[in-house]
Design a protein around this motif. Structure first.
Motif, PDB file in Angstrom:
ATOM      1  N   MET A 161      37.554  26.976  -4.416  1.00  0.00           N
ATOM      2  CA  MET A 161      36.695  26.651  -3.269  1.00  0.00           C
ATOM      3  C   MET A 161      36.733  27.804  -2.280  1.00  0.00           C
ATOM      4  O   MET A 161      37.354  27.714  -1.239  1.00  0.00           O
ATOM      5  N   ALA A 162      36.096  28.906  -2.664  1.00  0.00           N
ATOM      6  CA  ALA A 162      36.211  30.066  -1.777  1.00  0.00           C
ATOM      7  C   ALA A 162      34.996  30.963  -1.902  1.00  0.00           C
ATOM      8  O   ALA A 162      34.190  30.825  -2.829  1.00  0.00           O
ATOM      9  N   VAL A 163      34.891  31.843  -0.925  1.00  0.00           N
ATOM     10  CA  VAL A 163      33.917  32.932  -0.960  1.00  0.00           C
ATOM     11  C   VAL A 163      34.724  34.222  -1.015  1.00  0.00           C
ATOM     12  O   VAL A 163      35.586  34.451  -0.161  1.00  0.00           O
ATOM     13  N   LYS A 164      34.459  35.035  -2.034  1.00  0.00           N
ATOM     14  CA  LYS A 164      35.170  36.317  -2.164  1.00  0.00           C
ATOM     15  C   LYS A 164      34.268  37.439  -1.660  1.00  0.00           C
ATOM     16  O   LYS A 164      33.085  37.497  -1.998  1.00  0.00           O
ATOM     17  N   ILE A 165      34.851  38.341  -0.883  1.00  0.00           N
ATOM     18  CA  ILE A 165      34.078  39.474  -0.363  1.00  0.00           C
ATOM     19  C   ILE A 165      34.180  40.625  -1.359  1.00  0.00           C
ATOM     20  O   ILE A 165      35.269  41.161  -1.607  1.00  0.00           O
ATOM     21  N   ILE A 166      33.036  40.981  -1.930  1.00  0.00           N
ATOM     22  CA  ILE A 166      33.007  42.115  -2.872  1.00  0.00           C
ATOM     23  C   ILE A 166      32.822  43.410  -2.079  1.00  0.00           C
ATOM     24  O   ILE A 166      33.517  44.392  -2.288  1.00  0.00           O
ATOM     25  N   SER A 167      31.843  43.408  -1.184  1.00  0.00           N
ATOM     26  CA  SER A 167      31.733  44.515  -0.227  1.00  0.00           C
ATOM     27  C   SER A 167      31.308  43.919   1.117  1.00  0.00           C
ATOM     28  O   SER A 167      30.543  42.951   1.158  1.00  0.00           O
ATOM     29  N   PRO A 168      31.850  44.448   2.219  1.00  0.00           N
ATOM     30  CA  PRO A 168      31.707  43.741   3.502  1.00  0.00           C
ATOM     31  C   PRO A 168      30.437  44.055   4.282  1.00  0.00           C
ATOM     32  O   PRO A 168      30.192  43.421   5.304  1.00  0.00           O
ATOM     33  N   GLY A 169      29.621  45.027   3.845  1.00  0.00           N
ATOM     34  CA  GLY A 169      28.500  45.440   4.687  1.00  0.00           C
ATOM     35  C   GLY A 169      29.021  46.295   5.838  1.00  0.00           C
ATOM     36  O   GLY A 169      30.113  46.862   5.762  1.00  0.00           O
ATOM     37  N   LEU A 170      28.257  46.376   6.912  1.00  0.00           N
ATOM     38  CA  LEU A 170      28.650  47.230   8.038  1.00  0.00           C
ATOM     39  C   LEU A 170      29.747  46.564   8.865  1.00  0.00           C
ATOM     40  O   LEU A 170      30.793  47.148   9.112  1.00  0.00           O
ATOM     41  N   SER A 171      29.488  45.341   9.310  1.00  0.00           N
ATOM     42  CA  SER A 171      30.483  44.584  10.074  1.00  0.00           C
ATOM     43  C   SER A 171      30.134  43.111   9.931  1.00  0.00           C
ATOM     44  O   SER A 171      29.197  42.624  10.542  1.00  0.00           O
ATOM     45  N   THR A 172      30.883  42.429   9.071  1.00  0.00           N
ATOM     46  CA  THR A 172      30.633  41.014   8.807  1.00  0.00           C
ATOM     47  C   THR A 172      31.834  40.228   9.309  1.00  0.00           C
ATOM     48  O   THR A 172      32.969  40.557   8.971  1.00  0.00           O
ATOM     49  N   THR A 173      31.563  39.224  10.145  1.00  0.00           N
ATOM     50  CA  THR A 173      32.659  38.444  10.732  1.00  0.00           C
ATOM     51  C   THR A 173      32.394  36.947  10.580  1.00  0.00           C
ATOM     52  O   THR A 173      31.247  36.526  10.408  1.00  0.00           O
ATOM     53  N   VAL A 174      33.457  36.163  10.655  1.00  0.00           N
ATOM     54  CA  VAL A 174      33.338  34.706  10.691  1.00  0.00           C
ATOM     55  C   VAL A 174      33.003  34.312  12.132  1.00  0.00           C
ATOM     56  O   VAL A 174      33.674  34.762  13.063  1.00  0.00           O
ATOM     57  N   GLN A 175      31.962  33.516  12.320  1.00  0.00           N
ATOM     58  CA  GLN A 175      31.586  33.057  13.669  1.00  0.00           C
ATOM     59  C   GLN A 175      31.146  31.602  13.616  1.00  0.00           C
ATOM     60  O   GLN A 175      30.546  31.173  12.627  1.00  0.00           O
ATOM     61  N   ASP A 176      31.440  30.880  14.695  1.00  0.00           N
ATOM     62  CA  ASP A 176      30.855  29.548  14.889  1.00  0.00           C
ATOM     63  C   ASP A 176      30.145  29.563  16.242  1.00  0.00           C
ATOM     64  O   ASP A 176      29.677  30.628  16.664  1.00  0.00           O
ATOM     65  N   LEU A 177      30.086  28.435  16.939  1.00  0.00           N
ATOM     66  CA  LEU A 177      29.343  28.431  18.209  1.00  0.00           C
ATOM     67  C   LEU A 177      30.140  29.066  19.360  1.00  0.00           C
ATOM     68  O   LEU A 177      29.608  29.258  20.449  1.00  0.00           O
ATOM     69  N   GLY A 178      31.409  29.390  19.122  1.00  0.00           N
ATOM     70  CA  GLY A 178      32.151  30.148  20.126  1.00  0.00           C
ATOM     71  C   GLY A 178      33.356  29.424  20.691  1.00  0.00           C
ATOM     72  O   GLY A 178      33.709  28.328  20.259  1.00  0.00           O
ATOM     73  N   ARG A 179      33.972  30.098  21.660  1.00  0.00           N
ATOM     74  CA  ARG A 179      35.275  29.705  22.189  1.00  0.00           C
ATOM     75  C   ARG A 179      35.204  29.604  23.716  1.00  0.00           C
ATOM     76  O   ARG A 179      35.834  30.382  24.425  1.00  0.00           O
ATOM     77  N   PRO A 180      34.383  28.679  24.236  1.00  0.00           N
ATOM     78  CA  PRO A 180      34.289  28.579  25.695  1.00  0.00           C
ATOM     79  C   PRO A 180      35.584  28.028  26.291  1.00  0.00           C
ATOM     80  O   PRO A 180      36.342  27.348  25.602  1.00  0.00           O
ATOM     81  N   GLY A 181      35.822  28.341  27.561  1.00  0.00           N
ATOM     82  CA  GLY A 181      36.955  27.736  28.262  1.00  0.00           C
ATOM     83  C   GLY A 181      38.091  28.686  28.559  1.00  0.00           C
ATOM     84  O   GLY A 181      39.054  28.304  29.231  1.00  0.00           O
ATOM     85  N   TYR A 182      38.011  29.932  28.064  1.00  0.00           N
ATOM     86  CA  TYR A 182      39.113  30.873  28.270  1.00  0.00           C
ATOM     87  C   TYR A 182      38.662  32.186  28.915  1.00  0.00           C
ATOM     88  O   TYR A 182      39.434  33.128  29.004  1.00  0.00           O
ATOM     89  N   TYR A 183      37.403  32.221  29.328  1.00  0.00           N
ATOM     90  CA  TYR A 183      36.864  33.483  29.853  1.00  0.00           C
ATOM     91  C   TYR A 183      37.595  33.896  31.135  1.00  0.00           C
ATOM     92  O   TYR A 183      37.778  35.080  31.405  1.00  0.00           O
ATOM     93  N   HIS A 184      38.035  32.903  31.922  1.00  0.00           N
ATOM     94  CA  HIS A 184      38.782  33.217  33.157  1.00  0.00           C
ATOM     95  C   HIS A 184      40.123  33.863  32.850  1.00  0.00           C
ATOM     96  O   HIS A 184      40.759  34.433  33.733  1.00  0.00           O
ATOM     97  N   LEU A 185      40.568  33.775  31.600  1.00  0.00           N
ATOM     98  CA  LEU A 185      41.814  34.424  31.194  1.00  0.00           C
ATOM     99  C   LEU A 185      41.531  35.731  30.452  1.00  0.00           C
ATOM    100  O   LEU A 185      42.436  36.343  29.891  1.00  0.00           O
ATOM    101  N   GLY A 186      40.256  36.105  30.409  1.00  0.00           N
ATOM    102  CA  GLY A 186      39.898  37.375  29.763  1.00  0.00           C
ATOM    103  C   GLY A 186      39.554  37.229  28.298  1.00  0.00           C
ATOM    104  O   GLY A 186      39.316  38.229  27.628  1.00  0.00           O
ATOM    105  N   ILE A 187      39.555  36.004  27.779  1.00  0.00           N
ATOM    106  CA  ILE A 187      39.197  35.797  26.364  1.00  0.00           C
ATOM    107  C   ILE A 187      37.732  35.359  26.308  1.00  0.00           C
ATOM    108  O   ILE A 187      37.376  34.321  26.861  1.00  0.00           O
ATOM    109  N   PRO A 188      36.898  36.181  25.677  1.00  0.00           N
ATOM    110  CA  PRO A 188      35.455  35.935  25.765  1.00  0.00           C
ATOM    111  C   PRO A 188      34.996  34.761  24.911  1.00  0.00           C
ATOM    112  O   PRO A 188      35.757  34.186  24.136  1.00  0.00           O
ATOM    113  N   LEU A 189      33.710  34.462  25.054  1.00  0.00           N
ATOM    114  CA  LEU A 189      33.105  33.333  24.347  1.00  0.00           C
ATOM    115  C   LEU A 189      33.106  33.527  22.835  1.00  0.00           C
ATOM    116  O   LEU A 189      33.299  32.588  22.076  1.00  0.00           O
ATOM    117  N   SER A 190      32.858  34.751  22.383  1.00  0.00           N
ATOM    118  CA  SER A 190      32.639  35.039  20.953  1.00  0.00           C
ATOM    119  C   SER A 190      31.623  34.054  20.366  1.00  0.00           C
ATOM    120  O   SER A 190      30.870  33.436  21.112  1.00  0.00           O
TER     121      SER A 190
END
Lengths: 77, 327
Positions: free
Chosen positions: B1-30
Motif C-alpha cells: 500500500m504505497a507510492v514509490k518515487i522513481i524520479s522526484p521532478g523538480l520539487s515534489t512535496t506532500v501537502q494537505d490543506l495546511g497547518r494553521p495555528g502556529y504562525y505566531h510562533l514562526g511556523i507558517p501555514l504550509s
C-alpha cells in the motif's frame, strides 16, 4: 531533425557562469546525457541534459532568454 | 500500500490543506499553494478534501503504485501518463499494482496535485501532513521527495470519482487569466508611498520573477515606488521601505527597496522589517500558485466588502464542485 526541449520554465543559460565558455558551441556534436545548458528557476540552477544524440547543434534560444516548459532550446541534425 | 518515487521532478512535496495555528510562533501555514485544485483532486478520488496529496511544480515526478487505487491529477496543465499513455487532468482513473505515472511537458499553470485514494499517510506533525522544507517539518522526513522514497497510503479504495462523467468541466476549474488579476486590499502602511506611486503600482503590468517559490512570489518589471519622506523611527532600518518590525500576514505584499513586490505565500516568514502595501485577498491566493516565471500579473484594488464577497464566491464555486461530484 531532433530537438532539445526545455523541461522547465525559467531563464536559460548556455554556460555555467558568465566567465566560462558555453557547454556547447553551435556546430558541436551532442550525445545522450550531455549537458547543453542550465535553467534557473526557484533560486536554483538545473542542468538540461539532452535525451537525443545528433550533430551540428544550433541553438534557437539565446543565453539569458526566458523560456517556457517545452520550448525548443536547440536543433540537431 | 504505497507510492514509490522513481524520479522526484523538480520539487515534489506532500501537502494537505495546511497547518494553521502556529504562525505566531514562526511556523507558517504550509499546505497546497492552490488549495482549490488540491480539494478537487481529493474529491475526485473519494478522499476527504483535507487528505494529503503530492504537489509537484513545473515538472512532474515519476511514481509507481504498489497497490490498486484511484488517482486524479488537478491544477496545472501537466499531462499525466499512465504506463506511457496520456490521460486527462481533472479526472479520476484507476491504477493497478506496478503501474507507473509520469508526466509530459507543462502546458500552462505551475503546480499539479496528485491525489491517491486513501491519501498519503505520512505522520501528522502539529496537526498537518504538509511539508515545510525550510523548517524540515512535516511531510516525508520534512523534505522534498527523492528517488527511492516510499510513501504509505491510508485506508480507502477510492470513491465515486467523476462517476464516468469524464473530466471536470472547465467551468468548475480555475486558472489565472493573462495577465493574472490579483485583487488586493491596501493596508496599514499604504500611506508610506506617494499617491502617484500608488496609482502606478495598480497601472503597471508586473512579471513573475524566476525565484518565486512557496515562500513568496516576487514580481518585477514595474515602476519603483516613491516613498513619502520621513525621518526613520527608532528600530527601523535606513531604507524608506523599512519599518519597525511587524507581523507579516499570509498574502501580504512587501517591497524591499521599493523595487520588486513579494507576495508571501504558504511557507512564508511571519515577521520582519519591510513595509507592506496590503494583502492579496484570500480568494486569489490559489491563482498565484499557478503562475509560471515571466508570466504577467496586475494588482487590482478592492475594498473589504469586495474581498469578503470574493471569498463568498469562492465558497460557492467549491459548493458547485461538491454538487457536481454528488458530495
Amino acid at each position: 531533425m531532433a530537438q532539445i526541449l526545455s523541461p522547465l520554465p525559467g531563464t536559460f543559460y548556455r554556460s555555467a557562469s558568465p566567465d566560462q565558455p558555453p557547454f556547447k558551441a553551435d556546430g558541436d556534436d551532442v550525445a545522450v546525457g550531455d549537458v547543453i545548458g542550465l535553467i534557473e528557476v526557484m533560486k536554483s540552477f538545473h542542468e538540461v541534459k539532452s535525451d537525443v544524440a545528433g550533430k551540428n547543434v544550433q541553438f534557437v534560444t539565446d543565453n539569458e532568454e526566458p523560456v517556457m516548459a517545452g520550448a525548443v532550446l536547440a536543433d540537431l541534425s | 500500500m504505497a507510492v514509490k518515487i522513481i524520479s522526484p521532478g523538480l520539487s515534489t512535496t506532500v501537502q494537505d490543506l495546511g497547518r494553521p495555528g502556529y504562525y505566531h510562533l514562526g511556523i507558517p501555514l504550509s499546505g497546497g499553494m492552490d488549495r482549490f485544485a488540491l480539494r478537487a483532486a481529493n474529491m475526485l478520488v473519494g478522499n476527504d478534501e483535507s487528505a494529503a496529496v503530492l504537489e509537484a511544480v513545473f515538472m512532474g515526478p515519476e511514481v509507481e503504485f504498489t497497490t490498486a487505487a484511484t488517482v486524479a491529477v488537478t491544477g496545472a496543465s501537466l499531462p499525466p501518463k499512465l504506463n506511457g499513455a496520456e490521460l486527462a487532468t481533472w479526472e479520476a482513473f484507476p491504477v493497478r499494482p506496478g503501474d507507473r505515472l509520469s508526466f509530459g511537458f507543462l502546458k500552462s499553470g505551475a503546480r499539479v496535485y496528485i491525489a491517491v485514494s486513501g491519501g498519503i499517510d505520512v505522520p501528522v506533525t502539529l496537526g498537518s501532513r504538509s511539508t515545510y522544507t525550510l523548517g524540515a517539518l512535516g511531510g516525508h522526513e520534512g523534505r522534498a521527495l527523492k528517488a527511492g522514497d516510499e510513501l504509505p497510503l491510508g485506508e480507502g479504495t477510492g470513491g465515486k470519482g467523476t462517476g464516468g462523467k469524464g473530466s471536470l468541466p472547465e467551468a468548475l476549474r480555475r486558472q489565472p487569466g493573462n495577465p493574472a488579476e490579483l485583487r488586493m486590499l491596501p493596508g496599514l502602511y499604504w500611506h508610506r508611498i506617494t499617491a502617484e506611486a500608488g496609482k502606478q503600482f495598480f497601472a503597471d503590468t508586473w512579471k513573475v520573477a524566476p525565484e518565486a517559490d512557496r515562500i513568496g512570489y516576487r514580481f518585477k518589471g514595474g515602476t519603483p515606488l516613491d516613498f513619502v519622506p520621513r525621518e526613520q523611527p527608532f528600530g527601523a532600518g535606513s531604507n524608506p521601505s523599512n519599518i519597525v518590525d511587524a507581523c507579516y500576514p499570509y498574502g501580504s505584499i512587501q517591497v524591499p527597496g521599493g523595487t520588486e513586490p513579494i507576495v508571501l505565500h504558504r511557507d512564508a516568514v511571519s515577521g520582519g522589517g519591510y513595509m507592506m502595501l496590503g494583502c492579496v485577498i484570500s480568494a486569489d491566493m490559489d491563482l498565484i500558485g499557478q503562475l509560471q516565471p515571466h508570466s504577467p500579473a496586475r494588482f487590482t484594488e478592492v475594498s473589504m466588502d469586495q474581498a469578503l464577497a470574493a471569498r463568498h464566491d469562492r465558497k460557492a464555486a467549491l459548493a458547485r464542485l461538491r454538487a457536481h461530484l454528488g458530495r
